[in-house]
Design a protein around this motif. Structure first.
Motif, PDB file in Angstrom:
ATOM      1  N   MET A   1       2.321 -13.261  -4.075  1.00 53.15           N
ATOM      2  CA  MET A   1       3.619 -12.901  -3.487  1.00 53.15           C
ATOM      3  C   MET A   1       3.796 -11.388  -3.440  1.00 53.15           C
ATOM      4  N   ASN A   2       3.403 -10.691  -4.534  1.00 52.48           N
ATOM      5  CA  ASN A   2       3.537  -9.241  -4.555  1.00 52.48           C
ATOM      6  C   ASN A   2       2.697  -8.583  -3.473  1.00 52.48           C
ATOM      7  N   THR A   3       1.523  -9.165  -3.193  1.00 56.14           N
ATOM      8  CA  THR A   3       0.656  -8.606  -2.153  1.00 56.14           C
ATOM      9  C   THR A   3       1.338  -8.623  -0.799  1.00 56.14           C
ATOM     10  N   TRP A   4       1.952  -9.755  -0.442  1.00 58.03           N
ATOM     11  CA  TRP A   4       2.635  -9.855   0.846  1.00 58.03           C
ATOM     12  C   TRP A   4       3.880  -8.973   0.881  1.00 58.03           C
ATOM     13  N   THR A   5       4.542  -8.802  -0.247  1.00 51.88           N
ATOM     14  CA  THR A   5       5.705  -7.908  -0.290  1.00 51.88           C
ATOM     15  C   THR A   5       5.300  -6.472  -0.007  1.00 51.88           C
ATOM     16  N   ILE A   6       4.197  -6.049  -0.629  1.00 50.79           N
ATOM     17  CA  ILE A   6       3.686  -4.694  -0.378  1.00 50.79           C
ATOM     18  C   ILE A   6       3.200  -4.567   1.055  1.00 50.79           C
ATOM     19  N   ALA A   7       2.547  -5.610   1.574  1.00 53.17           N
ATOM     20  CA  ALA A   7       2.062  -5.562   2.953  1.00 53.17           C
ATOM     21  C   ALA A   7       3.220  -5.399   3.936  1.00 53.17           C
ATOM     22  N   ALA A   8       4.309  -6.170   3.715  1.00 49.37           N
ATOM     23  CA  ALA A   8       5.474  -6.040   4.593  1.00 49.37           C
ATOM     24  C   ALA A   8       6.110  -4.659   4.475  1.00 49.37           C
ATOM     25  N   PHE A   9       6.145  -4.124   3.253  1.00 53.65           N
ATOM     26  CA  PHE A   9       6.711  -2.784   3.051  1.00 53.65           C
ATOM     27  C   PHE A   9       5.882  -1.725   3.768  1.00 53.65           C
ATOM     28  N   GLU A  10       4.550  -1.804   3.636  1.00 55.12           N
ATOM     29  CA  GLU A  10       3.689  -0.816   4.281  1.00 55.12           C
ATOM     30  C   GLU A  10       3.775  -0.913   5.799  1.00 55.12           C
ATOM     31  N   PHE A  11       3.891  -2.140   6.320  1.00 54.85           N
ATOM     32  CA  PHE A  11       4.008  -2.307   7.773  1.00 54.85           C
ATOM     33  C   PHE A  11       5.319  -1.712   8.279  1.00 54.85           C
ATOM     34  N   LYS A  12       6.428  -2.065   7.618  1.00 53.53           N
ATOM     35  CA  LYS A  12       7.733  -1.557   8.056  1.00 53.53           C
ATOM     36  C   LYS A  12       7.875  -0.064   7.785  1.00 53.53           C
ATOM     37  N   ARG A  13       7.108   0.437   6.835  1.00 56.32           N
ATOM     38  CA  ARG A  13       7.185   1.855   6.479  1.00 56.32           C
ATOM     39  C   ARG A  13       6.779   2.759   7.644  1.00 56.32           C
ATOM     40  N   TYR A  14       5.840   2.288   8.440  1.00 57.57           N
ATOM     41  CA  TYR A  14       5.335   3.102   9.537  1.00 57.57           C
ATOM     42  C   TYR A  14       5.755   2.580  10.909  1.00 57.57           C
ATOM     43  N   PHE A  15       6.326   1.381  10.956  1.00 55.08           N
ATOM     44  CA  PHE A  15       6.768   0.830  12.242  1.00 55.08           C
ATOM     45  C   PHE A  15       8.236   1.189  12.450  1.00 55.08           C
ATOM     46  N   LYS A  16       8.463   2.158  13.339  1.00 56.70           N
ATOM     47  CA  LYS A  16       9.808   2.605  13.677  1.00 56.70           C
ATOM     48  C   LYS A  16      10.027   2.394  15.179  1.00 56.70           C
ATOM     49  N   TRP A  17      11.108   1.687  15.517  1.00 59.46           N
ATOM     50  CA  TRP A  17      11.342   1.339  16.913  1.00 59.46           C
ATOM     51  C   TRP A  17      11.486   2.583  17.789  1.00 59.46           C
ATOM     52  N   LEU A 181      -3.090   5.730   5.226  1.00 58.59           N
ATOM     53  CA  LEU A 181      -3.553   5.493   3.857  1.00 58.59           C
ATOM     54  C   LEU A 181      -3.727   6.797   3.088  1.00 58.59           C
ATOM     55  N   PHE A 182      -4.289   7.790   3.742  1.00 56.89           N
ATOM     56  CA  PHE A 182      -4.544   9.063   3.072  1.00 56.89           C
ATOM     57  C   PHE A 182      -3.236   9.723   2.627  1.00 56.89           C
ATOM     58  N   THR A 183      -2.287   9.836   3.557  1.00 60.32           N
ATOM     59  CA  THR A 183      -1.018  10.490   3.208  1.00 60.32           C
ATOM     60  C   THR A 183      -0.203   9.647   2.234  1.00 60.32           C
ATOM     61  N   GLY A 184      -0.203   8.323   2.438  1.00 59.37           N
ATOM     62  CA  GLY A 184       0.601   7.463   1.574  1.00 59.37           C
ATOM     63  C   GLY A 184       0.112   7.445   0.140  1.00 59.37           C
ATOM     64  N   ILE A 185      -1.181   7.226  -0.054  1.00 58.10           N
ATOM     65  CA  ILE A 185      -1.721   7.100  -1.414  1.00 58.10           C
ATOM     66  C   ILE A 185      -1.706   8.432  -2.146  1.00 58.10           C
ATOM     67  N   THR A 186      -2.125   9.508  -1.476  1.00 54.48           N
ATOM     68  CA  THR A 186      -2.156  10.811  -2.145  1.00 54.48           C
ATOM     69  C   THR A 186      -0.750  11.298  -2.479  1.00 54.48           C
ATOM     70  N   SER A 187       0.241  11.028  -1.615  1.00 55.63           N
ATOM     71  CA  SER A 187       1.611  11.452  -1.926  1.00 55.63           C
ATOM     72  C   SER A 187       2.188  10.647  -3.081  1.00 55.63           C
ATOM     73  N   GLU A 188       1.895   9.344  -3.136  1.00 62.83           N
ATOM     74  CA  GLU A 188       2.359   8.529  -4.250  1.00 62.83           C
ATOM     75  C   GLU A 188       1.735   8.995  -5.566  1.00 62.83           C
ATOM     76  N   LYS A 189       0.478   9.379  -5.484  1.00 62.43           N
ATOM     77  CA  LYS A 189      -0.200   9.838  -6.691  1.00 62.43           C
ATOM     78  C   LYS A 189       0.348  11.178  -7.153  1.00 62.43           C
ATOM     79  N   LYS A 210      -1.490  -2.850   0.487  1.00 61.26           N
ATOM     80  CA  LYS A 210      -1.592  -1.678   1.359  1.00 61.26           C
ATOM     81  C   LYS A 210      -2.569  -1.940   2.508  1.00 61.26           C
ATOM     82  N   ILE A 211      -3.730  -2.465   2.179  1.00 67.64           N
ATOM     83  CA  ILE A 211      -4.749  -2.718   3.205  1.00 67.64           C
ATOM     84  C   ILE A 211      -4.227  -3.700   4.244  1.00 67.64           C
ATOM     85  N   LEU A 212      -3.609  -4.771   3.801  1.00 70.84           N
ATOM     86  CA  LEU A 212      -3.120  -5.796   4.712  1.00 70.84           C
ATOM     87  C   LEU A 212      -2.010  -5.251   5.611  1.00 70.84           C
ATOM     88  N   GLY A 213      -1.033  -4.562   5.007  1.00 74.58           N
ATOM     89  CA  GLY A 213       0.096  -4.067   5.789  1.00 74.58           C
ATOM     90  C   GLY A 213      -0.313  -3.027   6.809  1.00 74.58           C
TER      91      GLY A 213
END
Length: 390
Positions: A1-17, A181-189, A210-213
């Motif tokens: 469940m957590n995997t799909w939650t993160i996937a949905a978050f990563e998808f919506k994070r970069y999908f802006k209408w 992936l590069f900007t997201g992971i390095t900024s989180e770190k 992250k990979i799925l989303g």
């Protein structure tokens, strides 16, 4: 469940209408400009005026206006060279003489046309029979016998268009995933949010989400621009009154292309997510260049597309690190045996399954390291040997 939650978050994070609409609008404007520009350029460009002295049969060349003038007016024409006339052509002792005021880029096109024209004149003056002239000017015919029916020229154009679109969209998807992936992971770190996240989810759930989303977002981008690209090509053929370009691929080929591209995105993004986690400071790390490695399979597939039946393309379409790019391109040109398709898919799935576990180990090690980066030896051992990692 957590995997799909993160996937949905990563998808919506970069999908802006709004961003999506603006990007599509800008691309449509660029495509429209590319269609209109040739007509605008043709209307703005004027023909070069060329005076021809003492020649009855004038040459023909697009963009140049040839006018026959009397030899008596040669002095007047020379005076107006560069104003009323751009060039003067005359023949003296069988030699074509081209008089110009100054050197310019358009003169190369004129010189080449004059060479071909003068060659035709010289051949016409030779004491040859009509059959001999035809043998000199025309290439000999070669009879070709095909055991299989010859493919239509429209099909060839459609296959080239389809393969070119696949390459373009693959590059777009790979580098989109690289950036996110590069900007997201390095900024989180760098923002030190990993400690809080690791108390709620496991590294495996984090990287897989992250990979799925982001892979789904990249696939969405590729499909969107692929449909726009197809509509643009069809619109351009209608405007130019040319035959409609079809895509001569079957439903199974489209299914196989989507399947291999999706698995390829998962494979590539697994590598980039794992490697991005090992970079401490993206502004000073020398390892950032390694993130461009996933573009190599696309380049290799492109290098072998001119011989889709060859051994090189067969190997690339089966080898799991290149098959996601090579197999769709190969299927666009030749009939792939079912056992090779099944072998390629099986190896790609097995490689992806192993790569996912290896990338998770590297991600778990790299995401916890601050102030330093793991050595190449640590990376290799963690990636290859799960026992040593434990």
């Amino acid at each position: 469940m957590n995997t799909w939650t993160i996937a949905a978050f990563e998808f919506k994070r970069y999908f802006k209408w709004k961003q999506e609409i603006i990007s599509i609008a800008l691309m449509l404007c660029g495509m429209g400009f590319s269609i209109v520009w040739p007509y605008v350029k043709g209307a703005l460009n004027k023909d070069y005026q060329v005076a021809v002295i003492g020649v009855s049969h004038l040459p023909k060349l697009e963009g140049f206006q040839f006018s026959e003038v009397s030899p008596n007016t040669k002095a007047e024409v020379l005076k107006s060279l560069g104003e009323s006339w751009h060039a003067i052509i005359q023949i003296e002792n069988g030699q074509v003489q081209l008089t110009l005021k100054e050197k310019a880029s358009w003169q190369a096109k004129l010189k080449l046309s004059l060479q071909n024209w003068q060659q035709e004149q010289q051949i016409a003056q030779l004491p040859l029979t009509p059959q001999q002239r035809q043998q000199i000017t025309e290439l000999p015919e070669i009879k070709t016998v095909l055991l299989k029916p010859e493919k239509d020229d429209k099909d060839e154009k459609g296959r080239s268009l389809f393969s070119g679109a696949i390459l373009f969209l693959l590059i777009m998807g790979i580098f989109s995933g690289f950036g996110y992936l590069f900007t997201g992971i390095t900024s989180e770190k760098q923002n030190r949010v990993t400690e809080q996240l690791l108390t709620l989810i496991s590294p495996s759930q984090w990287i897989q989400g992250k990979i799925l989303g982001i892979s789904l977002f990249c696939l969405k981008t590729m499909l969107t621009y692929g449909l726009i690209f197809f509509a643009f090509i069809q619109g351009a053929t209608v405007i130019s009154d040319k035959p409609e370009v079809g895509i001569p691929v079957t439903g199974f080929q489209i299914f196989s292309t989507l399947l291999f591209v999706i698995l390829g995105l998962f494979l590539v993004n697994s590598f980039m997510a794992a490697f991005a986690a090992t970079i401490d400071d993206p502004n000073h790390s020398s390892r950032s260049i390694m993130m461009f490695l996933p573009a190599i399979p696309v380049g290799l597939a492109y290098s072998g597309i001119d011989n889709a039946e060859g051994l090189m393309m067969q190997v690339l379409s089966v080898f799991p690190l290149t098959s996601f790019a090579a197999m769709p391109l190969r299927m666009a040109y030749v009939d792939v045996p079912w056992w090779q398709w099944l072998l390629s898919l099986s190896l790609l799935l097995a490689c992806l399954w192993w790569f996912k576990s290896a990338a998770t180990r590297v991600f778990a090690m790299g995401i916890r390291m601050y102030g330093k980066e793991p050595s190449w030896k640590q990376l290799l051992e963690t990636f290859l040997f799960p026992v040593k990692h434990q």
